[in-house]
Design an enzyme around this catalytic site. Structure first.
Site, PDB file in Angstrom:
ATOM      1  N   CYS A 122      27.130  32.951  60.955  1.00  0.00           N
ATOM      2  CA  CYS A 122      26.717  34.088  60.121  1.00  0.00           C
ATOM      3  C   CYS A 122      26.409  35.355  60.921  1.00  0.00           C
ATOM      4  CB  CYS A 122      25.513  33.702  59.280  1.00  0.00           C
ATOM      5  SG  CYS A 122      25.800  32.268  58.220  1.00  0.00           S
ATOM      6  N   HIS A 246      22.003  39.907  57.423  1.00  0.00           N
ATOM      7  CA  HIS A 246      22.857  38.862  56.865  1.00  0.00           C
ATOM      8  C   HIS A 246      22.265  38.391  55.544  1.00  0.00           C
ATOM      9  CE1 HIS A 246      24.818  35.160  56.048  1.00  0.00           C
ATOM     10  NE2 HIS A 246      23.825  34.399  56.494  1.00  0.00           N
ATOM     11  N   ASN A 280      25.776  33.684  49.780  1.00  0.00           N
ATOM     12  CA  ASN A 280      25.812  33.729  51.249  1.00  0.00           C
ATOM     13  C   ASN A 280      27.257  33.535  51.688  1.00  0.00           C
ATOM     14  OD1 ASN A 280      25.807  33.058  53.996  1.00  0.00           O
ATOM     15  ND2 ASN A 280      23.854  31.963  53.878  1.00  0.00           N
TER      16      ASN A 280
END
Length: 324
Positions: A122, A246, A280
């Site tokens: 990520c 993120h 996500n």
């Protein structure tokens, strides 16, 4: 002693254009409640997600990267022949070879491009952006396309509510090129390899994470990384117009923003919350969030953005950029 000639360098680098891509299929919390023990309220309270996008059979890491990359090139006012390097940050390709970057370059029409994949999970886009900036600064690349593209549904167990409610599919891209002055700051990056077991893959090749442990780590360790990135760029929290962490979990995003405001960030600092409607998307989340914020008119050219990514590894990276 032989002296080698150095490639020409430039005073600074900047993001020239942005682009993003998402699959068509929208999956709501109510949709997920039909296949697992969960509900809309439970998901919203824990991770802040309302809906996400799942890839179809024809959607791949490469195809989404091509779509996002093409948009970023067009947004920069360039043609594929103006670029010479492609970096694809990802952790979800089905096979390590051939790499995604070579395929993306060919499909976009970037001939004989330097191309490689980068896996920092990520944090991948921030890692890729740092590498792209350094390539241009050194003269090794004239303009670099850096893309975060992930098909996380390929590695998620659809019956595991700890992961299936969170992860989704998408791509986000940026074109990096020369600038008369620095508009991409130095990268503040690192790893916590002693915590590698917090996020990983099962024997059946499904992603797992120790949710509460990751939450505690991210809410305590990421704000200091963001502050380090600001210091490297010669700025303070008060200089930040937009925070783009993120998009792992809305509660983590809000915790990072709260800590930065305690250090002097303004109350009117825009905070990316793309997690709510995109889920996500790992390495795609930061460039896609920036692209969505700009499309919504919430950030503008010249705004100072603080980016910070974090994920499996545990890897983390952050830098300050000026919005294109």
């Amino acid at each position: 002693m032989t002296t080698l000639r150095r490639a020409a360098s430039v005073p600074g680098t900047r993001i020239l254009g942005l682009g993003s891509a998402q699959p068509e299929q929208v999956v709501t919390n109510d949709d997920l409640s039909k296949t697992m023990d969960t509900n809309d309220t439970w998901i919203r309270e824990r991770v802040g997600i309302v809906e996400r996008r799942f890839a179809g059979e024809k959607d791949t890491v490469v195809s989404m990267a091509v779509e996002a990359g093409a948009k970023a090139i067009a947004d920069a006012g360039l043609s594929p022949s103006d670029l010479d390097t492609v970096i694809v940050a990802n952790c979800t390709t089905k096979s390590p070879i051939p790499n995604a970057a070579a395929q993306v370059a060919e499909l976009l029409g970037i001939k004989a491009a330097g191309g490689f994949d980068l896996n920092a999970a990520c944090a991948g886009f921030c890692y890729g952006l740092g590498v792209a900036s350094d390539l241009v600064l050194s003269g090794s690349s004239k303009r670099t396309l850096v893309i975060g593209s992930e098909k996380l549904t390929d590695i998620v167990d659809p019956t595991d509510r700890s992961t299936a409610i969170i992860f989704a599919d998408a791509a986000g891209a940026a074109v990096v090129g020369p600038s008369d002055e620095p508009r991409i700051g130095p990268v503040a990056w690192g790893t916590a390899g002693d915590l590698v077991e917090m996020i990983g893959m099962t024997e059946r090749q499904h992603i797992y994470q120790e949710g509460q442990s990751v939450f505690r780590w991210a809410t305590t360790k990421i704000a200091p990384i963001a502050l380090k990135a600001l210091d490297l760029a010669g700025l303070t929290p008060a200089d930040v117009d937009v925070l783009v962490p993120h998009q792992a979990n809305l509660r983590i995003v809000e915790a990072i923003a709260k800590k930065l405001r305690k250090e002097g960030a303004r109350e009117d600092m825009v905070v990316a919350d793309d997690i709510v409607y995109s889920g996500n998307t790992s390495s795609a989340s930061i460039p896609m969030a920036m692209d969505h914020l700009r499309a919504a008119g919430k950030i503008h050219s010249g705004d100072v953005a603080l980016l910070v990514g974090f994920g499996a590894g545990l890897s983390y990276a952050g830098q300050v950029v000026v919005c294109p």
